[in-house]
Design a protein around this motif. Structure first.
Motif, PDB file in Angstrom:
ATOM      1  N   ASP A 178      64.212  71.950  26.926  1.00 36.71           N
ATOM      2  CA  ASP A 178      63.113  71.122  27.438  1.00 36.71           C
ATOM      3  C   ASP A 178      62.137  71.919  28.298  1.00 36.71           C
ATOM      4  O   ASP A 178      61.043  71.448  28.594  1.00 36.71           O
ATOM      5  N   LEU A 179      62.523  73.129  28.691  1.00 34.99           N
ATOM      6  CA  LEU A 179      61.657  73.923  29.565  1.00 34.99           C
ATOM      7  C   LEU A 179      60.898  75.022  28.835  1.00 34.99           C
ATOM      8  O   LEU A 179      59.737  75.291  29.138  1.00 34.99           O
ATOM      9  N   GLU A 180      61.564  75.699  27.903  1.00 33.00           N
ATOM     10  CA  GLU A 180      60.944  76.873  27.262  1.00 33.00           C
ATOM     11  C   GLU A 180      61.328  77.030  25.800  1.00 33.00           C
ATOM     12  O   GLU A 180      62.317  76.453  25.322  1.00 33.00           O
ATOM     13  N   HIS A 181      60.544  77.870  25.125  1.00 36.21           N
ATOM     14  CA  HIS A 181      60.847  78.288  23.744  1.00 36.21           C
ATOM     15  C   HIS A 181      60.453  79.772  23.644  1.00 36.21           C
ATOM     16  O   HIS A 181      59.500  80.137  22.975  1.00 36.21           O
ATOM     17  N   PRO A 182      61.214  80.648  24.326  1.00 32.84           N
ATOM     18  CA  PRO A 182      60.768  82.041  24.445  1.00 32.84           C
ATOM     19  C   PRO A 182      60.695  82.801  23.125  1.00 32.84           C
ATOM     20  O   PRO A 182      59.777  83.605  22.927  1.00 32.84           O
ATOM     21  N   ALA A 223      42.935  79.171  23.439  1.00 25.67           N
ATOM     22  CA  ALA A 223      42.821  77.775  23.911  1.00 25.67           C
ATOM     23  C   ALA A 223      44.029  76.999  23.429  1.00 25.67           C
ATOM     24  O   ALA A 223      44.325  76.973  22.227  1.00 25.67           O
ATOM     25  N   TRP A 224      44.738  76.388  24.362  1.00 22.81           N
ATOM     26  CA  TRP A 224      45.871  75.503  24.039  1.00 22.81           C
ATOM     27  C   TRP A 224      45.347  74.076  24.071  1.00 22.81           C
ATOM     28  O   TRP A 224      44.676  73.669  25.045  1.00 22.81           O
ATOM     29  N   ILE A 225      45.645  73.306  23.028  1.00 23.78           N
ATOM     30  CA  ILE A 225      45.152  71.931  22.940  1.00 23.78           C
ATOM     31  C   ILE A 225      46.362  71.007  22.827  1.00 23.78           C
ATOM     32  O   ILE A 225      47.069  71.029  21.797  1.00 23.78           O
ATOM     33  N   GLY A 226      46.645  70.183  23.838  1.00 19.97           N
ATOM     34  CA  GLY A 226      47.740  69.219  23.705  1.00 19.97           C
ATOM     35  C   GLY A 226      48.618  69.086  24.920  1.00 19.97           C
ATOM     36  O   GLY A 226      48.143  68.959  26.047  1.00 19.97           O
ATOM     37  N   ASP A 227      49.932  69.147  24.685  1.00 21.84           N
ATOM     38  CA  ASP A 227      50.932  68.806  25.691  1.00 21.84           C
ATOM     39  C   ASP A 227      51.282  70.017  26.561  1.00 21.84           C
ATOM     40  O   ASP A 227      51.346  71.148  26.072  1.00 21.84           O
ATOM     41  N   GLY A 228      51.566  69.766  27.825  1.00 18.70           N
ATOM     42  CA  GLY A 228      52.020  70.847  28.712  1.00 18.70           C
ATOM     43  C   GLY A 228      53.522  71.006  28.592  1.00 18.70           C
ATOM     44  O   GLY A 228      54.266  70.773  29.550  1.00 18.70           O
ATOM     45  N   ASN A 229      53.980  71.443  27.435  1.00 20.94           N
ATOM     46  CA  ASN A 229      55.410  71.351  27.087  1.00 20.94           C
ATOM     47  C   ASN A 229      56.139  72.703  27.138  1.00 20.94           C
ATOM     48  O   ASN A 229      55.616  73.700  27.665  1.00 20.94           O
ATOM     49  N   ASN A 230      57.332  72.722  26.543  1.00 21.42           N
ATOM     50  CA  ASN A 230      58.178  73.922  26.528  1.00 21.42           C
ATOM     51  C   ASN A 230      57.472  75.136  25.906  1.00 21.42           C
ATOM     52  O   ASN A 230      57.574  76.254  26.422  1.00 21.42           O
ATOM     53  N   VAL A 231      56.763  74.908  24.806  1.00 18.80           N
ATOM     54  CA  VAL A 231      56.078  76.036  24.145  1.00 18.80           C
ATOM     55  C   VAL A 231      54.962  76.559  25.059  1.00 18.80           C
ATOM     56  O   VAL A 231      54.825  77.781  25.238  1.00 18.80           O
ATOM     57  N   LEU A 232      54.214  75.649  25.672  1.00 17.18           N
ATOM     58  CA  LEU A 232      53.155  76.113  26.587  1.00 17.18           C
ATOM     59  C   LEU A 232      53.754  76.867  27.771  1.00 17.18           C
ATOM     60  O   LEU A 232      53.202  77.879  28.211  1.00 17.18           O
ATOM     61  N   HIS A 233      54.868  76.396  28.291  1.00 19.63           N
ATOM     62  CA  HIS A 233      55.488  77.108  29.421  1.00 19.63           C
ATOM     63  C   HIS A 233      55.751  78.568  29.058  1.00 19.63           C
ATOM     64  O   HIS A 233      55.380  79.482  29.799  1.00 19.63           O
ATOM     65  N   SER A 234      56.399  78.783  27.909  1.00 20.90           N
ATOM     66  CA  SER A 234      56.684  80.172  27.507  1.00 20.90           C
ATOM     67  C   SER A 234      55.398  80.933  27.216  1.00 20.90           C
ATOM     68  O   SER A 234      55.289  82.126  27.522  1.00 20.90           O
ATOM     69  N   LEU A 235      54.434  80.231  26.638  1.00 15.68           N
ATOM     70  CA  LEU A 235      53.166  80.885  26.299  1.00 15.68           C
ATOM     71  C   LEU A 235      52.420  81.340  27.558  1.00 15.68           C
ATOM     72  O   LEU A 235      51.879  82.456  27.608  1.00 15.68           O
ATOM     73  N   LEU A 236      52.402  80.506  28.592  1.00 16.15           N
ATOM     74  CA  LEU A 236      51.712  80.882  29.837  1.00 16.15           C
ATOM     75  C   LEU A 236      52.359  82.120  30.454  1.00 16.15           C
ATOM     76  O   LEU A 236      51.682  83.046  30.899  1.00 16.15           O
ATOM     77  N   LEU A 237      53.696  82.129  30.448  1.00 18.65           N
ATOM     78  CA  LEU A 237      54.422  83.282  31.026  1.00 18.65           C
ATOM     79  C   LEU A 237      54.201  84.530  30.175  1.00 18.65           C
ATOM     80  O   LEU A 237      53.938  85.616  30.702  1.00 18.65           O
ATOM     81  N   GLY A 238      54.285  84.374  28.842  1.00 13.03           N
ATOM     82  CA  GLY A 238      54.109  85.518  27.949  1.00 13.03           C
ATOM     83  C   GLY A 238      52.687  86.047  28.003  1.00 13.03           C
ATOM     84  O   GLY A 238      52.461  87.268  28.052  1.00 13.03           O
ATOM     85  N   ALA A 239      51.726  85.128  28.024  1.00 16.92           N
ATOM     86  CA  ALA A 239      50.314  85.535  28.087  1.00 16.92           C
ATOM     87  C   ALA A 239      50.046  86.256  29.405  1.00 16.92           C
ATOM     88  O   ALA A 239      49.385  87.302  29.438  1.00 16.92           O
ATOM     89  N   GLY A 240      50.578  85.695  30.496  1.00 12.12           N
ATOM     90  CA  GLY A 240      50.406  86.334  31.796  1.00 12.12           C
ATOM     91  C   GLY A 240      50.966  87.747  31.791  1.00 12.12           C
ATOM     92  O   GLY A 240      50.381  88.674  32.352  1.00 12.12           O
ATOM     93  N   ALA A 241      52.084  87.932  31.105  1.00 11.85           N
ATOM     94  CA  ALA A 241      52.730  89.259  31.070  1.00 11.85           C
ATOM     95  C   ALA A 241      51.923  90.274  30.281  1.00 11.85           C
ATOM     96  O   ALA A 241      51.853  91.445  30.659  1.00 11.85           O
ATOM     97  N   VAL A 242      51.295  89.847  29.172  1.00 17.33           N
ATOM     98  CA  VAL A 242      50.600  90.831  28.317  1.00 17.33           C
ATOM     99  C   VAL A 242      49.100  90.919  28.607  1.00 17.33           C
ATOM    100  O   VAL A 242      48.409  91.747  28.010  1.00 17.33           O
TER     101      VAL A 242
END
Ligand code: CP
Ligand code: NVA
Length: 336
Positions: free
Chosen positions: A131-135, A159-178
């Protein structure tokens, strides 16, 4: 023979934030080797348990093919096989499976259960979605973007369009890292968890990425280099279907929205897609959809992840629980 005292898990993409560039590089090389018929079985005899409490097409298949291609063997458990939490406690499943297999991929409802499994397992645990991530998904997503942006992530905006969900959580962290900037268009009531945004911003501050939030899909899409959407109702949220379909009605990736993006922008979706809801047939079946490459890249990403966590490990064996993890702790826990 016992494994090393400190093992490495992938519970959050933040766990591989530092080595993410190298992981993507390795996944790209594995993809190239497979295409050339030059793949080498780098994990001979390794056993991977796949413990799935929810359905899956891509994650299960890509892990099964990945471990077989690398010379190992998958063992799949559906929800009815182990009945975690009913037939047996998470900690006990962790300790027993650790005596048989070299790694465990776990798709769970609750992130706390994935953390608990990792705590008691003496072998690496991989979060296969909770429910939190999809790394693992986001490693494949970044690989897909990297293939289309030969000059790298810096200066690019998703651009992310939609829910602030598990995939977005991992995406924000991954995007921040790269160093990839993200503008997320999300209804106010469905914003990502504050603690994940804080952790992603800390990574983005170091890489120079910008992470922004708006309620307007048009504002996010305008000039973006890629659009990414996901289902409005994630697995486990079915009881909220009616209210979510109302809240997300304007959050659709369609030709009009894609027309606002930069020339050459492409579209991502982790799949399965709900055609006519978060994405139209026209976009999903159109020439700017990168989603089929994205789905294929799950395979190459899984291989790179398995190699990273398993290559240097000894055979499975007993350990004194709870187990120490080498990687960073996950940035956040489940919704309360
Ligand atoms: N994207 C993804 O994880 O798909 P599955 O749920 O089919 O594994
Ligand atoms: N957010 C979706 C992703 C499916 C791969 C879900 O959790 O159901």
């Amino acid at each position: 023979m016992t494994g090393p005292a400190v093992k490495r898990d992938l519970l959050s993409i933040a766990d591989v934030a530092e080595g993410l560039g190298g992981l993507l590089e390795r996944a790209a090389r594995l993809k190239d080797e497979r295409r050339r018929g030059a793949a080498k079985p780098s994990l001979p005899g390794k056993h991977l348990a796949l413990v799935f409490e929810k359905p899956s097409a891509r994650t299960r298949t890509s892990f099964e093919v990945a471990i077989r291609d690398l010379g190992g063997h998958p063992i799949y458990f559906s929800a009815s096989d182990l009945q975690i939490g009913q037939r047996e406690a998470v900690a006990d499943v962790a300790r027993v499976l650790s005596r048989y297999v070299d790694a465990i991929a776990y798709r769970a409802f609750r992130h706390t259960d994935v953390v608990e499994l990792a705590r008691w397992a003496s072998v690496p645990v991989i979060n296969a979605l909770d429910d939190l991530e999809h790394p693992c998904q986001v490693v494949a997503d970044l690989l897909t973007m990297r293939e289309r942006w030969p000059n790298g992530f810096r200066g690019r905006r998703l651009a992310w369009i939609g829910d602030g969900n598990n995939v977005l959580h991992s995406l924000l962290l991954g995007a921040g890292a790269v160093g990839l900037s993200v503008t997320a268009a999300i209804p106010d009531a469905y914003r990502p968890r504050a603690e994940v945004v804080r952790a992603a911003r800390a990574l983005a501050d170091r890489s120079g990425a910008r992470l922004e939030f708006t309620a307007s899909p048009e504002a996010a899409a305008k000039g973006a280099d890629a659009l990414y959407t996901d289902v409005w109702v994630s697995m486990g949220e079915e009881a909220q279907r009616a209210e979510r379909e109302r809240a997300f009605a304007g959050y659709q990736v369609n030709s009009r929205l894609l027309g606002l993006a930069a020339d050459g922008a492409f579209v991502l979706h982790d799949l399965p897609a709900h055609r006519g809801q978060e994405i139209t047939d026209e976009v999903l079946d159109g020439p700017r959809a990168a989603v089929w490459d994205q789905a294929e890249n799950r395979l190459h990403a899984q291989k790179a992840i398995l190699e990273l966590l398993l290559a240097e490990r000894a055979a499975p064996g007993p350990s004194r629980p709870p187990h120490r993890r080498r990687s960073a702790r996950s940035p956040a826990r489940r919704r309360s």
